[in-house]
Motif scaffolding. Structure first.
Motif, mmCIF file in Angstrom:
data_model
loop_
_atom_site.group_PDB
_atom_site.id
_atom_site.type_symbol
_atom_site.label_atom_id
_atom_site.label_comp_id
_atom_site.label_asym_id
_atom_site.label_seq_id
_atom_site.Cartn_x
_atom_site.Cartn_y
_atom_site.Cartn_z
ATOM 1 N N LYS A 23 -5.912 -3.498 -8.670
ATOM 2 C CA LYS A 23 -6.449 -3.653 -7.154
ATOM 3 C C LYS A 23 -6.438 -2.404 -6.380
ATOM 4 O O LYS A 23 -7.288 -2.501 -5.222
ATOM 5 C CB LYS A 23 -5.351 -4.930 -6.809
ATOM 6 N N MET A 24 -5.413 -1.731 -6.473
ATOM 7 C CA MET A 24 -5.266 -0.489 -5.706
ATOM 8 C C MET A 24 -6.324 0.360 -5.680
ATOM 9 O O MET A 24 -6.893 0.930 -4.813
ATOM 10 C CB MET A 24 -3.837 0.312 -5.587
ATOM 11 N N VAL A 25 -6.634 0.587 -6.931
ATOM 12 C CA VAL A 25 -7.911 1.551 -7.204
ATOM 13 C C VAL A 25 -9.279 0.978 -6.612
ATOM 14 O O VAL A 25 -10.058 1.508 -5.932
ATOM 15 C CB VAL A 25 -7.991 1.639 -8.919
ATOM 16 N N GLN A 26 -9.409 -0.446 -6.899
ATOM 17 C CA GLN A 26 -10.812 -0.961 -6.584
ATOM 18 C C GLN A 26 -10.769 -1.006 -4.865
ATOM 19 O O GLN A 26 -11.852 -0.819 -4.439
ATOM 20 C CB GLN A 26 -10.669 -2.433 -7.183
ATOM 21 N N HIS A 27 -9.648 -1.147 -4.306
ATOM 22 C CA HIS A 27 -9.849 -1.331 -3.048
ATOM 23 C C HIS A 27 -9.117 0.045 -2.140
ATOM 24 O O HIS A 27 -8.570 -0.324 -0.856
ATOM 25 C CB HIS A 27 -8.938 -2.538 -2.254
ATOM 26 N N LYS A 28 -9.028 1.078 -2.940
ATOM 27 C CA LYS A 28 -8.540 2.254 -2.054
ATOM 28 C C LYS A 28 -9.011 2.778 -0.838
ATOM 29 O O LYS A 28 -8.426 3.249 -0.162
ATOM 30 C CB LYS A 28 -8.556 3.419 -3.069
ATOM 31 N N LYS A 29 -10.335 2.371 -0.627
ATOM 32 C CA LYS A 29 -10.837 2.845 0.808
ATOM 33 C C LYS A 29 -10.346 1.981 1.864
ATOM 34 O O LYS A 29 -10.432 2.392 2.793
ATOM 35 C CB LYS A 29 -12.688 2.467 0.755
ATOM 36 N N LYS A 30 -9.783 0.889 1.509
ATOM 37 C CA LYS A 30 -8.874 0.248 2.667
ATOM 38 C C LYS A 30 -7.469 1.004 3.041
ATOM 39 O O LYS A 30 -7.021 1.223 2.159
ATOM 40 C CB LYS A 30 -8.522 -1.289 2.293
ATOM 41 N N SER A 31 -7.272 1.222 4.073
ATOM 42 C CA SER A 31 -5.923 1.850 4.464
ATOM 43 C C SER A 31 -4.728 1.551 4.053
ATOM 44 O O SER A 31 -3.879 2.388 3.438
ATOM 45 C CB SER A 31 -5.979 2.211 6.152
ATOM 46 N N ILE A 32 -4.646 0.252 3.846
ATOM 47 C CA ILE A 32 -3.443 -0.328 3.328
ATOM 48 C C ILE A 32 -3.321 0.035 2.122
ATOM 49 O O ILE A 32 -2.009 0.290 1.595
ATOM 50 C CB ILE A 32 -3.281 -1.832 3.555
ATOM 51 N N TYR A 33 -4.117 0.270 1.044
ATOM 52 C CA TYR A 33 -4.058 0.450 -0.168
ATOM 53 C C TYR A 33 -3.894 1.871 -0.192
ATOM 54 O O TYR A 33 -3.120 2.440 -1.180
ATOM 55 C CB TYR A 33 -5.184 -0.300 -0.985
ATOM 56 N N PHE A 34 -4.651 2.848 0.433
ATOM 57 C CA PHE A 34 -4.397 4.029 0.284
ATOM 58 C C PHE A 34 -3.168 4.567 0.514
ATOM 59 O O PHE A 34 -2.655 5.506 0.022
ATOM 60 C CB PHE A 34 -5.743 4.617 1.106
ATOM 61 N N LEU A 35 -2.888 4.129 1.753
ATOM 62 C CA LEU A 35 -1.395 4.716 2.240
ATOM 63 C C LEU A 35 -0.273 4.241 1.338
ATOM 64 O O LEU A 35 0.720 4.847 1.015
ATOM 65 C CB LEU A 35 -1.189 4.035 3.549
ATOM 66 N N SER A 36 -0.365 2.958 0.836
ATOM 67 C CA SER A 36 0.654 2.274 -0.270
ATOM 68 C C SER A 36 0.791 3.277 -1.526
ATOM 69 O O SER A 36 1.715 3.790 -1.884
ATOM 70 C CB SER A 36 0.277 1.044 -0.690
ATOM 71 N N HIS A 37 -0.420 3.913 -1.898
ATOM 72 C CA HIS A 37 -0.476 4.644 -3.169
ATOM 73 C C HIS A 37 0.209 5.977 -2.660
ATOM 74 O O HIS A 37 1.049 6.823 -3.371
ATOM 75 C CB HIS A 37 -1.987 5.071 -3.455
ATOM 76 N N ILE A 38 -0.017 6.600 -1.716
ATOM 77 C CA ILE A 38 0.680 7.906 -1.101
ATOM 78 C C ILE A 38 2.282 7.615 -0.828
ATOM 79 O O ILE A 38 2.890 8.474 -1.437
ATOM 80 C CB ILE A 38 -0.289 8.235 0.302
ATOM 81 N N MET A 39 2.409 6.622 -0.434
ATOM 82 C CA MET A 39 3.877 6.315 -0.188
ATOM 83 C C MET A 39 4.580 6.093 -1.420
ATOM 84 O O MET A 39 5.837 6.530 -1.458
ATOM 85 C CB MET A 39 4.036 4.982 0.663
ATOM 86 N N ILE A 40 4.001 5.612 -2.550
ATOM 87 C CA ILE A 40 4.720 5.379 -3.832
ATOM 88 C C ILE A 40 4.894 6.813 -4.504
ATOM 89 O O ILE A 40 6.024 7.182 -4.881
ATOM 90 C CB ILE A 40 3.754 4.669 -4.779
ATOM 91 N N HIS A 41 3.963 7.724 -4.188
ATOM 92 C CA HIS A 41 4.131 8.982 -4.622
ATOM 93 C C HIS A 41 5.334 9.664 -4.040
ATOM 94 O O HIS A 41 5.932 10.334 -4.576
ATOM 95 C CB HIS A 41 2.768 9.812 -4.711
ATOM 96 N N THR A 42 5.160 9.614 -2.706
ATOM 97 C CA THR A 42 6.227 10.332 -1.852
ATOM 98 C C THR A 42 7.678 9.646 -2.337
ATOM 99 O O THR A 42 8.754 10.364 -2.406
ATOM 100 C CB THR A 42 5.992 9.849 -0.691
ATOM 101 N N ALA A 43 7.734 8.343 -2.467
ATOM 102 C CA ALA A 43 9.048 7.844 -2.791
ATOM 103 C C ALA A 43 9.450 8.064 -4.434
ATOM 104 O O ALA A 43 10.760 8.588 -4.392
ATOM 105 C CB ALA A 43 8.973 6.223 -2.930
ATOM 106 N N LEU A 44 8.556 8.344 -5.283
ATOM 107 C CA LEU A 44 9.102 8.667 -6.507
ATOM 108 C C LEU A 44 9.454 10.321 -6.592
ATOM 109 O O LEU A 44 10.325 10.734 -6.866
ATOM 110 C CB LEU A 44 7.815 8.744 -7.434
#
Length: 241
Positions: A23-44
């Motif tokens: 779902k994150m891949v398919q809707h990555k153009k939406k800010s919420i999903y894009f930021l979520s992906h970046i935040m996951i990387h940051t947290a890891l």
């Protein structure tokens, strides 16, 4: 410092392939999903590198990751997805490597370019994948006119993956080359048996002897060339380098 590289890679692979949902891949153009992906990387990265004092490196990698993913989204309709995927991952790896070179004592050496073994591997791969394909095509060119294709075959051709045969041949020869280098001759027999099983149905349905002969010649040429390159590779590696 190679431990730092492994930590960065672990965070990257988890963030891009494990914790990034469909779902994150398919809707990555939406800010919420894009930021979520970046935040996951940051947290890891923070969790993995908490005690390594690499805060500037973490910020550097996260920013470059975000920029790379944004560029990928902008080019999604202009380039093939497979090409974009490779470029995306390559840029992420470059970002990690450059971060380690800038913010730690790790230095990636390029001395292997001066090693003859590396060039031997490169030449062998080019021979097995590209040169052999052209050689086989030239050898089989006199038989092209005898390779009749019925109307039913033409209809079936539309359902075949584009250039699939070409890539199957390349992978086939790479496997054989690897088996020869590893002295695992049983693998070649297994590969030949597997190919025979999959091809038997097509050849049996065709019921045309000339097509069977054409396929057999191509198969034996492909196997033979890959084996020859593998034997030459082993000889040069052991006796000349």
């Amino acid at each position: 410092m190679w431990l730092l590289l492994l930590k960065f890679l672990a965070a990257h692979f988890l963030g891009d392939f494990v914790f990034q949902t469909k779902k994150m891949v398919q809707h990555k153009k939406k800010s919420i999903y894009f930021l979520s992906h970046i935040m996951i990387h940051t947290a890891l990265l923070i969790v993995f590198l908490w005690n390594d004092e690499m805060w500037w490196a973490i910020a550097y990698v996260v920013v470059l990751h975000a920029i790379t993913d944004w560029l990928k989204l902008q080019l999604s309709h202009k380039m093939k997805s497979s090409v974009l995927f490779v470029l995306d991952q390559l840029l992420h790896f470059v970002a990690i490597a450059s971060a380690l070179m800038l913010f730690s004592t790790l230095r990636i050496s390029l001395d292997f370019f001066n090693q003859p073994q590396w060039w031997l591997v490169l030449v062998a791969i080019i021979l097995v994948t590209q040169v052999t394909a052209i050689f086989i095509r030239i050898i089989l060119s006199p038989y092209q006119e005898h390779k009749k294709i019925s109307n039913e075959d033409k209809q079936n051709d539309k359902k075949v993956l584009f250039n699939a045969g070409k890539y199957i041949g390349i992978l086939e020869r790479l496997f054989i080359f690897g088996f020869v280098v590893a002295n695992f001759w049983e693998g070649i027999g297994f590969l030949l048996a597997a190919k025979s099983i999959f091809r038997f149905g097509d050849l049996n349905n065709a019921k045309e002897r000339h097509l069977t002969e054409y396929v057999l010649i191509g198969t034996f040429l492909s196997f033979g060339c890959a084996i020859l390159v593998g034997l030459i590779f082993n000889y040069v590696l052991i006796n000349l380098i």
